[in-house]
Design a protein around this motif. Structure first.
Motif, PDB file in Angstrom:
ATOM      1  N   LEU A   1       0.848  -1.199   0.000  1.00 30.13           N
ATOM      2  CA  LEU A   1       0.000   0.000   0.000  1.00 30.13           C
ATOM      3  C   LEU A   1       0.880   1.244   0.000  1.00 30.13           C
ATOM      4  O   LEU A   1       0.609   2.207  -0.724  1.00 30.13           O
ATOM      5  CB  LEU A   1      -0.930   0.009   1.217  1.00 30.13           C
ATOM      6  CG  LEU A   1      -2.214  -0.776   1.081  1.00 30.13           C
ATOM      7  CD1 LEU A   1      -2.903  -0.896   2.441  1.00 30.13           C
ATOM      8  CD2 LEU A   1      -3.150  -0.134   0.074  1.00 30.13           C
ATOM      9  N   ASP A   2       1.930   1.211   0.799  1.00 26.08           N
ATOM     10  CA  ASP A   2       2.830   2.356   0.900  1.00 26.08           C
ATOM     11  C   ASP A   2       3.590   2.621  -0.390  1.00 26.08           C
ATOM     12  O   ASP A   2       3.791   3.774  -0.769  1.00 26.08           O
ATOM     13  CB  ASP A   2       3.830   2.159   2.045  1.00 26.08           C
ATOM     14  CG  ASP A   2       3.164   2.189   3.412  1.00 26.08           C
ATOM     15  OD1 ASP A   2       2.041   2.738   3.528  1.00 26.08           O
ATOM     16  OD2 ASP A   2       3.769   1.656   4.369  1.00 26.08           O
ATOM     17  N   ASP A   3       4.001   1.552  -1.082  1.00 29.65           N
ATOM     18  CA  ASP A   3       4.802   1.762  -2.294  1.00 29.65           C
ATOM     19  C   ASP A   3       3.985   1.760  -3.581  1.00 29.65           C
ATOM     20  O   ASP A   3       4.537   1.867  -4.676  1.00 29.65           O
ATOM     21  CB  ASP A   3       5.974   0.786  -2.374  1.00 29.65           C
ATOM     22  CG  ASP A   3       5.579  -0.656  -2.643  1.00 29.65           C
ATOM     23  OD1 ASP A   3       4.445  -0.922  -3.086  1.00 29.65           O
ATOM     24  OD2 ASP A   3       6.433  -1.540  -2.419  1.00 29.65           O
ATOM     25  N   GLY A   4       2.657   1.622  -3.443  1.00 29.49           N
ATOM     26  CA  GLY A   4       1.788   1.734  -4.615  1.00 29.49           C
ATOM     27  C   GLY A   4       1.637   0.466  -5.438  1.00 29.49           C
ATOM     28  O   GLY A   4       1.136   0.520  -6.555  1.00 29.49           O
ATOM     29  N   THR A   5       2.034  -0.677  -4.894  1.00 30.59           N
ATOM     30  CA  THR A   5       1.918  -1.918  -5.657  1.00 30.59           C
ATOM     31  C   THR A   5       0.829  -2.838  -5.117  1.00 30.59           C
ATOM     32  O   THR A   5       0.695  -3.974  -5.578  1.00 30.59           O
ATOM     33  CB  THR A   5       3.260  -2.686  -5.687  1.00 30.59           C
ATOM     34  OG1 THR A   5       3.645  -2.999  -4.352  1.00 30.59           O
ATOM     35  CG2 THR A   5       4.340  -1.858  -6.370  1.00 30.59           C
ATOM     36  N   TYR A   6       0.041  -2.363  -4.158  1.00 29.14           N
ATOM     37  CA  TYR A   6      -1.013  -3.184  -3.568  1.00 29.14           C
ATOM     38  C   TYR A   6      -2.043  -3.546  -4.630  1.00 29.14           C
ATOM     39  O   TYR A   6      -2.437  -2.717  -5.440  1.00 29.14           O
ATOM     40  CB  TYR A   6      -1.699  -2.430  -2.423  1.00 29.14           C
ATOM     41  CG  TYR A   6      -2.808  -3.221  -1.770  1.00 29.14           C
ATOM     42  CD1 TYR A   6      -2.515  -4.259  -0.903  1.00 29.14           C
ATOM     43  CD2 TYR A   6      -4.140  -2.933  -2.032  1.00 29.14           C
ATOM     44  CE1 TYR A   6      -3.526  -4.998  -0.290  1.00 29.14           C
ATOM     45  CE2 TYR A   6      -5.158  -3.662  -1.430  1.00 29.14           C
ATOM     46  CZ  TYR A   6      -4.849  -4.689  -0.562  1.00 29.14           C
ATOM     47  OH  TYR A   6      -5.851  -5.415   0.026  1.00 29.14           O
ATOM     48  N   GLY A   7      -2.474  -4.800  -4.600  1.00 26.79           N
ATOM     49  CA  GLY A   7      -3.514  -5.245  -5.513  1.00 26.79           C
ATOM     50  C   GLY A   7      -2.996  -5.845  -6.804  1.00 26.79           C
ATOM     51  O   GLY A   7      -3.777  -6.158  -7.695  1.00 26.79           O
TER      52      GLY A   7
ATOM     53  N   ASP B   1     -11.188  -6.615  -6.893  1.00 29.59           N
ATOM     54  CA  ASP B   1     -11.574  -5.968  -5.639  1.00 29.59           C
ATOM     55  C   ASP B   1     -12.274  -6.925  -4.682  1.00 29.59           C
ATOM     56  O   ASP B   1     -12.066  -6.853  -3.470  1.00 29.59           O
ATOM     57  CB  ASP B   1     -12.491  -4.771  -5.910  1.00 29.59           C
ATOM     58  CG  ASP B   1     -11.751  -3.624  -6.576  1.00 29.59           C
ATOM     59  OD1 ASP B   1     -10.507  -3.596  -6.534  1.00 29.59           O
ATOM     60  OD2 ASP B   1     -12.431  -2.746  -7.146  1.00 29.59           O
ATOM     61  N   GLU B   2     -13.090  -7.821  -5.218  1.00 26.54           N
ATOM     62  CA  GLU B   2     -13.815  -8.769  -4.369  1.00 26.54           C
ATOM     63  C   GLU B   2     -12.842  -9.663  -3.614  1.00 26.54           C
ATOM     64  O   GLU B   2     -13.051  -9.991  -2.449  1.00 26.54           O
ATOM     65  CB  GLU B   2     -14.780  -9.622  -5.199  1.00 26.54           C
ATOM     66  CG  GLU B   2     -15.894  -8.845  -5.875  1.00 26.54           C
ATOM     67  CD  GLU B   2     -15.451  -8.124  -7.161  1.00 26.54           C
ATOM     68  OE1 GLU B   2     -14.410  -8.503  -7.762  1.00 26.54           O
ATOM     69  OE2 GLU B   2     -16.136  -7.166  -7.539  1.00 26.54           O
ATOM     70  N   ARG B   3     -11.789 -10.104  -4.286  1.00 29.82           N
ATOM     71  CA  ARG B   3     -10.786 -10.956  -3.644  1.00 29.82           C
ATOM     72  C   ARG B   3     -10.030 -10.161  -2.576  1.00 29.82           C
ATOM     73  O   ARG B   3      -9.775 -10.662  -1.487  1.00 29.82           O
ATOM     74  CB  ARG B   3      -9.821 -11.516  -4.686  1.00 29.82           C
ATOM     75  CG  ARG B   3      -8.751 -12.428  -4.110  1.00 29.82           C
ATOM     76  CD  ARG B   3      -8.062 -13.218  -5.207  1.00 29.82           C
ATOM     77  NE  ARG B   3      -6.935 -13.966  -4.715  1.00 29.82           N
ATOM     78  CZ  ARG B   3      -6.993 -15.096  -4.030  1.00 29.82           C
ATOM     79  NH1 ARG B   3      -8.167 -15.629  -3.752  1.00 29.82           N
ATOM     80  NH2 ARG B   3      -5.900 -15.711  -3.629  1.00 29.82           N
ATOM     81  N   LEU B   4      -9.683  -8.920  -2.890  1.00 28.87           N
ATOM     82  CA  LEU B   4      -8.975  -8.088  -1.921  1.00 28.87           C
ATOM     83  C   LEU B   4      -9.850  -7.777  -0.710  1.00 28.87           C
ATOM     84  O   LEU B   4      -9.359  -7.718   0.413  1.00 28.87           O
ATOM     85  CB  LEU B   4      -8.502  -6.789  -2.576  1.00 28.87           C
ATOM     86  CG  LEU B   4      -7.394  -6.950  -3.609  1.00 28.87           C
ATOM     87  CD1 LEU B   4      -7.147  -5.621  -4.320  1.00 28.87           C
ATOM     88  CD2 LEU B   4      -6.117  -7.469  -2.971  1.00 28.87           C
ATOM     89  N   ALA B   5     -11.144  -7.607  -0.938  1.00 29.75           N
ATOM     90  CA  ALA B   5     -12.055  -7.344   0.184  1.00 29.75           C
ATOM     91  C   ALA B   5     -12.146  -8.561   1.091  1.00 29.75           C
ATOM     92  O   ALA B   5     -12.185  -8.432   2.320  1.00 29.75           O
ATOM     93  CB  ALA B   5     -13.431  -6.951  -0.333  1.00 29.75           C
ATOM     94  N   ALA B   6     -12.155  -9.741   0.496  1.00 35.36           N
ATOM     95  CA  ALA B   6     -12.254 -10.978   1.277  1.00 35.36           C
ATOM     96  C   ALA B   6     -10.929 -11.355   1.924  1.00 35.36           C
ATOM     97  O   ALA B   6     -10.902 -11.914   3.025  1.00 35.36           O
ATOM     98  CB  ALA B   6     -12.741 -12.118   0.385  1.00 35.36           C
ATOM     99  N   MET B   7      -9.829 -11.067   1.227  1.00 40.88           N
ATOM    100  CA  MET B   7      -8.496 -11.447   1.695  1.00 40.88           C
ATOM    101  C   MET B   7      -7.545 -10.274   1.470  1.00 40.88           C
ATOM    102  O   MET B   7      -6.758 -10.280   0.518  1.00 40.88           O
ATOM    103  CB  MET B   7      -8.003 -12.672   0.925  1.00 40.88           C
ATOM    104  CG  MET B   7      -8.898 -13.883   1.039  1.00 40.88           C
ATOM    105  SD  MET B   7      -8.354 -15.229  -0.041  1.00 40.88           S
ATOM    106  CE  MET B   7      -6.727 -15.543   0.580  1.00 40.88           C
TER     107      MET B   7
ATOM    108  N   CYS C   1      -3.317 -13.401  -7.599  1.00 41.17           N
ATOM    109  CA  CYS C   1      -4.618 -13.486  -8.258  1.00 41.17           C
ATOM    110  C   CYS C   1      -5.131 -14.915  -8.062  1.00 41.17           C
ATOM    111  O   CYS C   1      -4.388 -15.800  -7.627  1.00 41.17           O
ATOM    112  CB  CYS C   1      -4.496 -13.134  -9.742  1.00 41.17           C
ATOM    113  SG  CYS C   1      -3.521 -14.301 -10.720  1.00 41.17           S
ATOM    114  N   ILE C   2      -6.369 -15.156  -8.400  1.00 40.28           N
ATOM    115  CA  ILE C   2      -6.958 -16.477  -8.200  1.00 40.28           C
ATOM    116  C   ILE C   2      -6.184 -17.542  -8.969  1.00 40.28           C
ATOM    117  O   ILE C   2      -5.953 -18.641  -8.466  1.00 40.28           O
ATOM    118  CB  ILE C   2      -8.452 -16.475  -8.595  1.00 40.28           C
ATOM    119  CG1 ILE C   2      -9.228 -15.627  -7.581  1.00 40.28           C
ATOM    120  CG2 ILE C   2      -9.014 -17.885  -8.656  1.00 40.28           C
ATOM    121  CD1 ILE C   2     -10.675 -15.397  -7.922  1.00 40.28           C
ATOM    122  N   GLU C   3      -5.759 -17.217 -10.168  1.00 38.19           N
ATOM    123  CA  GLU C   3      -5.044 -18.202 -10.993  1.00 38.19           C
ATOM    124  C   GLU C   3      -3.755 -18.681 -10.328  1.00 38.19           C
ATOM    125  O   GLU C   3      -3.369 -19.845 -10.446  1.00 38.19           O
ATOM    126  CB  GLU C   3      -4.713 -17.581 -12.349  1.00 38.19           C
ATOM    127  CG  GLU C   3      -4.001 -18.540 -13.283  1.00 38.19           C
ATOM    128  CD  GLU C   3      -3.716 -17.923 -14.648  1.00 38.19           C
ATOM    129  OE1 GLU C   3      -2.784 -18.411 -15.314  1.00 38.19           O
ATOM    130  OE2 GLU C   3      -4.410 -16.979 -15.041  1.00 38.19           O
TER     131      GLU C   3
END
Length: 109
Positions: free
Chosen positions: A75-81, A92-98, A104-106
């Motif tokens: 989050l701090d370095d801008g690479t979150y997600g 976003d749904e995956r990030l909200a859950a975890m 990624c799911i794959e």
């Protein structure tokens, strides 16, 4: 960053709360291991098994805490997600859950 500032803004408090909860669990768990029994104690095998279980749980909690800290750093370095394997945006749904997920799911396999 995953491109959704709302998701990123929601992730930080969720991750910080998770970090606090995990840290608290580790402190409680380490406090539970203070009982010592001599080798002649009738249930020393049971005590040993419980200590092994506690150490295993503590290792798992530390690993989860490392994942949370890594996500906060992202989050701090801008690479979150972003998936650490392919660089794709994690939905976003995956990030909200975890929120601490690194993949990624794959590539979560």
């Amino acid at each position: 960053m995953n491109g959704d500032d709302q998701t990123d803004a929601a992730a930080r408090p969720a991750l910080e709360a998770e970090r606090e909860a995990l840290s608290h669990q580790l402190v409680e768990l380490s406090g539970d291991e203070t009982t010592d029994f001599d080798d002649n104690f009738a249930d020393s095998g049971q005590v040993s098994a419980e200590h092994t279980e506690a150490r295993t749980l503590a290792a798992s909690l530390r690993e989860q805490l490392d994942d949370v800290d890594r996500a906060l750093g992202k989050l701090d370095d801008g690479t979150y997600g972003s998936c650490e394997v392919c660089g794709a945006t994690i939905p976003d749904e995956r990030l909200a859950a975890m929120p601490a997920t690194r993949f990624c799911i794959e590539h979560a396999g």
